[in-house]
Design a protein around this motif. Structure first.
Motif, PDB file in Angstrom:
ATOM      1  N   ARG A  28       5.063   0.903   5.483  1.00  0.00           N
ATOM      2  CA  ARG A  28       4.099   0.410   4.507  1.00  0.00           C
ATOM      3  C   ARG A  28       3.525  -0.924   4.967  1.00  0.00           C
ATOM      4  O   ARG A  28       4.207  -1.717   5.607  1.00  0.00           O
ATOM      5  CB  ARG A  28       4.772   0.211   3.155  1.00  0.00           C
ATOM      6  CG  ARG A  28       5.339   1.494   2.595  1.00  0.00           C
ATOM      7  CD  ARG A  28       5.999   1.265   1.295  1.00  0.00           C
ATOM      8  NE  ARG A  28       4.946   1.220   0.274  1.00  0.00           N
ATOM      9  CZ  ARG A  28       5.180   1.060  -1.008  1.00  0.00           C
ATOM     10  NH1 ARG A  28       6.413   0.902  -1.439  1.00  0.00           N
ATOM     11  NH2 ARG A  28       4.199   1.044  -1.878  1.00  0.00           N
TER      12      ARG A  28
ATOM     13  N   GLU B  77       0.854  -1.187   0.000  1.00  0.00           N
ATOM     14  CA  GLU B  77       0.000   0.000   0.000  1.00  0.00           C
ATOM     15  C   GLU B  77       0.892   1.241   0.000  1.00  0.00           C
ATOM     16  O   GLU B  77       2.095   1.154   0.219  1.00  0.00           O
ATOM     17  CB  GLU B  77      -0.903   0.009   1.233  1.00  0.00           C
ATOM     18  CG  GLU B  77      -1.903  -1.124   1.256  1.00  0.00           C
ATOM     19  CD  GLU B  77      -2.816  -1.072   2.472  1.00  0.00           C
ATOM     20  OE1 GLU B  77      -2.759  -0.093   3.243  1.00  0.00           O
ATOM     21  OE2 GLU B  77      -3.585  -2.023   2.649  1.00  0.00           O
ATOM     22  N   ASP B  78       0.287   2.398  -0.207  1.00  0.00           N
ATOM     23  CA  ASP B  78       1.032   3.652  -0.131  1.00  0.00           C
ATOM     24  C   ASP B  78       1.616   3.811   1.276  1.00  0.00           C
ATOM     25  O   ASP B  78       1.019   3.353   2.256  1.00  0.00           O
ATOM     26  CB  ASP B  78       0.125   4.850  -0.431  1.00  0.00           C
ATOM     27  CG  ASP B  78      -0.324   4.885  -1.880  1.00  0.00           C
ATOM     28  OD1 ASP B  78       0.389   4.312  -2.738  1.00  0.00           O
ATOM     29  OD2 ASP B  78      -1.385   5.470  -2.151  1.00  0.00           O
TER      30      ASP B  78
END
Length: 63
Positions: free
Chosen positions: A19, A7-8
């Motif tokens: 993350r 994920e971001d």
């Protein structure tokens, strides 16, 4: 190891970025942004709970 979909990054004030990722088997991973080759692993629920607690200020010293 299977591929991890990251994920971001979540970033606190300053340089504290990490993350969360998951693989095709549903395993969850957490890593310092930029060091995704050495992640910790646990259940998605456990990692998400930890991050939400950190963001809520319950464990800011862990960052």
């Amino acid at each position: 190891m299977t591929g991890i979909n990251w994920e971001d990054p979540f970033c606190a004030e300053g340089n504290n970025c990490f993350r969360i990722g998951t693989d095709e088997l549903g395993n969850a991973y957490i890593a310092v942004a930029g060091q995704e080759d050495t992640p910790l692993t646990d259940t998605t629920k456990a990692l998400r709970t930890m991050i939400l607690d950190i963001k809520a200020g319950k464990a800011d010293h862990l960052l």
